[in-house]
Design an enzyme around this catalytic site. Structure first.
Site: not given
Ligand code: NG1
Ligand code: ZN
Length: 571
Positions: A92, A306, A308, A533, A535, A537, A542
């Site tokens: 992504s 974004d 993907d 929180r 992340s 990903t 964050r």
């Molecule tokens: P993480 O990295 O868990 O915050 C991010 C996005 C989610 C979601 C995922 C999947 C933010 C703050 N967080 O997750 O909303 O879209 O990626 O792509 O944008």
């Molecule tokens: Zn994406």
């Protein structure tokens, strides 16, 4: 089938000892997994988790993971009567050197969360033997029968990342190592295209990529034809394709559409790097113009996908813009526009329409002003954890459920029963009447907007047709409400899992004492709100902050980031 003699000696003797105690998995099946897994040893010191949206890591570390997710996908298909399952290779919005893998269930939705612990276990199994043992236990527990009633079917898609093809081969081998299962390479796709195709296939509908495009074109045209008086000159939309798959697919789609004038930049063909200084995540988080945009675009309606193409944000460069600042129309504003349009159609239908349960799902990242706006419209608003799998689930509770993350990932779900009610009403009302037009618009929206997952291409078409319907410019749309100033930052720490939050993710339970310290900071600011929180990903914590001025939001975010560093240490 793999002859036992082709196995290494050690594996072969393990196989014999294990197979004595196996009932659900035949020897040949075990041999097949043992043999193929020898090709994909797990890199040392990698601990992976299925996370917010599948496994993600540096692409060089992922072959064994993707191979194992291939096995899981075959088992998932077998568990669900050989329905088609999707496996998408993408990371992504992450940097180009990363990659990832996620699974689409036969419904087109995300992999059932009940299977995530199994995904985590097999991704981290340290040896072929451990992998086989885990699979054997799981197959028995889930009562999955391999090889008797035909195999599983898995469709494999990938985005434009250079590592995608190699990882796709690993997925194929994983899928096929479950005897009788077939892997179908459906090529380079956006994530939502794959989800849409999997959903269509399992519903017995036409499910190729051309069918996807045809569906978008037909429903878009239908909505355009239903615009009462077209009050707006069609102006050019300028799209930032994030140097990824979305811009390339939009180029194809554009060829079929006459009522959309779109200039596409950052297609990835002009030397730009995927997600680097471009794309929806960059624009939403940094609130600055992507590369390839500048002062010559002042006032233009612009959009970003974004990497993907499951996220969409709009923006424009205000005439008074200093530097590279943009006016952002994020997922919350898209949600508000969609809610307004749907509510308008329900009002036209009258008392029966007003009985429709129209609801909105957001996360803690939603701008407070957007929540107030949809509540004032009379809509029910519920909150879910970050990650669309959580929002999707809550949106299914409504007749029409609109969900969006602030980052632009979202869609509109129509319940089967409400949809058949609408189709019935199309026959009851006389053609050309206001009520007939309103139900026809809603049916067309349900076809246009991806019912499987958030989809930047279909979302863009819906925004465009609603703006034409309303006769609105992007600036007029932006006036729906004024965002509370906000700031997001990420903090790199040695161990992000040291942060544990409440289920709504708005309070940190661990490390002990950090929430009190955050609360003390928040109190210093008018309309202050902040939370942290880990992340799911990226390897970061964050920080989100809101306050009555941008300076205050920035300052609150920075002081909370400092707290994170002092409690967790910085890496
Ligand atoms: P993480 O990295 O868990 O915050 C991010 C996005 C989610 C979601 C995922 C999947 C933010 C703050 N967080 O997750 O909303 O879209 O990626 O792509 O944008
Ligand atoms: Zn994406």
């Amino acid at each position: 089938m793999l002859p036992l003699c082709s196995l290494p000696k050690k594996a072969s003797s393990f196989l014999h000892s294990l197979s004595l105690s196996l009932s659900a998995m035949e020897e040949t099946q075990i041999a097949s997994i043992l043999k193929s897994s020898e090709l994909y040893p797990i890199p040392q010191s990698v601990k992976l988790s299925y996370g917010t949206a599948g496994f993600r890591a540096d692409a060089s570390l992922l072959e064994s993971t993707v191979y194992r997710v291939g096995i899981l996908s075959s088992l998932r298909s077998l568990k669900l009567k050989s329905s088609t399952v999707g496996l998408m290779i993408t990371a992504s919005h992450n940097k180009v050197s990363d990659n990832g893998v996620k699974v689409s269930d036969p419904s087109g939705g995300m992999l059932s969360q009940e299977w995530e612990p199994f995904a985590d276990q097999i991704a981290n199994a340290s040896s072929p033997r451990e992998l086989v043992s885990l699979i054997k236990d799981f197959v028995e527990k889930e009562e999955i029968v391999i090889g008797e009633k035909g195999g599983g079917e898995v469709w494999l898609g990938r985005d434009t990342r250079p590592s995608g093809e190699r990882l796709l081969r690993a997925a194929e081998i994983g899928v096929r190592s479950v005897l009788g299962s077939v892997a179908v390479d459906v090529g380079v796709l956006t994530t939502p295209q794959l989800h849409w195709m999997v959903r269509a296939k399992n519903k017995g509908l036409n499910a190729t990529e051309s069918d996807y495009f045809e569906n978008l074109v037909t429903s878009f045209k239908c909505l355009i034809d239903l615009i009462p008086i077209n009050k707006l000159e069609i102006s050019t939309l300028v799209l930032d394709g994030a140097n990824g798959v979305g811009g390339q697919k939009m180029e194809v789609l554009r060829g079929y559409l006459s009522n959309l004038d779109v200039e596409i930049r950052n297609t990835g063909r002009d030397g730009g790097v995927l997600n680097e200084g471009v794309g929806a995540d960059f624009v939403q988080k940094e609130k600055v113009v992507p590369l390839g945009f500048g002062s010559e675009d002042v006032g233009m309606r612009c959009a970003s996908f974004d990497g993907d193409a499951d996220r969409l944000v709009y923006f424009y460069i205000p005439s008074e813009s200093c530097g590279d600042k943009v006016e952002l129309l994020d997922g919350d504003k898209i949600l508000s526009l969609f809610a307004l349009f749907i509510k308008e159609q329900l009002n036209i239908i009258g008392d029966e329409g007003k009985q429709c349960r129209l609801g909105v799902v957001q996360t803690a990242y939603a701008n407070g002003a957007s929540t107030d706006y949809v509540k004032e419209m009379g809509l029910e608003v519920v909150f879910a954890k970050t990650g669309v799998k959580h929002l999707h689930e809550r949106a299914e509770e409504f007749d029409v459920g609109i969900y969006f993350e602030a980052n632009g990932h979202g869609t509109i779900l129509f319940s089967e029963s409400f949809l058949s009610w609408l189709v019935g009403k199309q026959k009851d009302y006389s053609e050309g009447s206001d009520k007939h037009n309103a139900v026809s618009r809603l049916v067309a929206v349900s076809n246009l907007i991806n019912q499987a997952v958030g989809d930047a291409l279909s979302g863009l078409l819906l925004v465009e047709v609603i703006l034409q319907h309303m006769g609105w410019s992007v600036q007029k749309w932006n006036e729906l409400y004024k965002d509370l100033p906000s700031r997001q930052v990420k903090v790199e720490v040695p161990d992000r899992t040291a942060v544990v939050t409440t289920s709504e993710e708005t309070e940190a339970l661990k490390p002990l004492g950090i929430q009190d310290a955050i609360n003390a900071e928040i109190k210093k600011y008018q309309h202050g709100r902040a939370f942290i929180r880990p992340s799911g990903t990226e390897d970061v914590v964050r920080v989100y902050a809101e306050a009555s001025t941008q300076e205050d939001a920035d300052s609150l975010a920075n002081s909370v980031a400092q707290l994170v560093k002092s409690f967790l240490g910085s890496s």
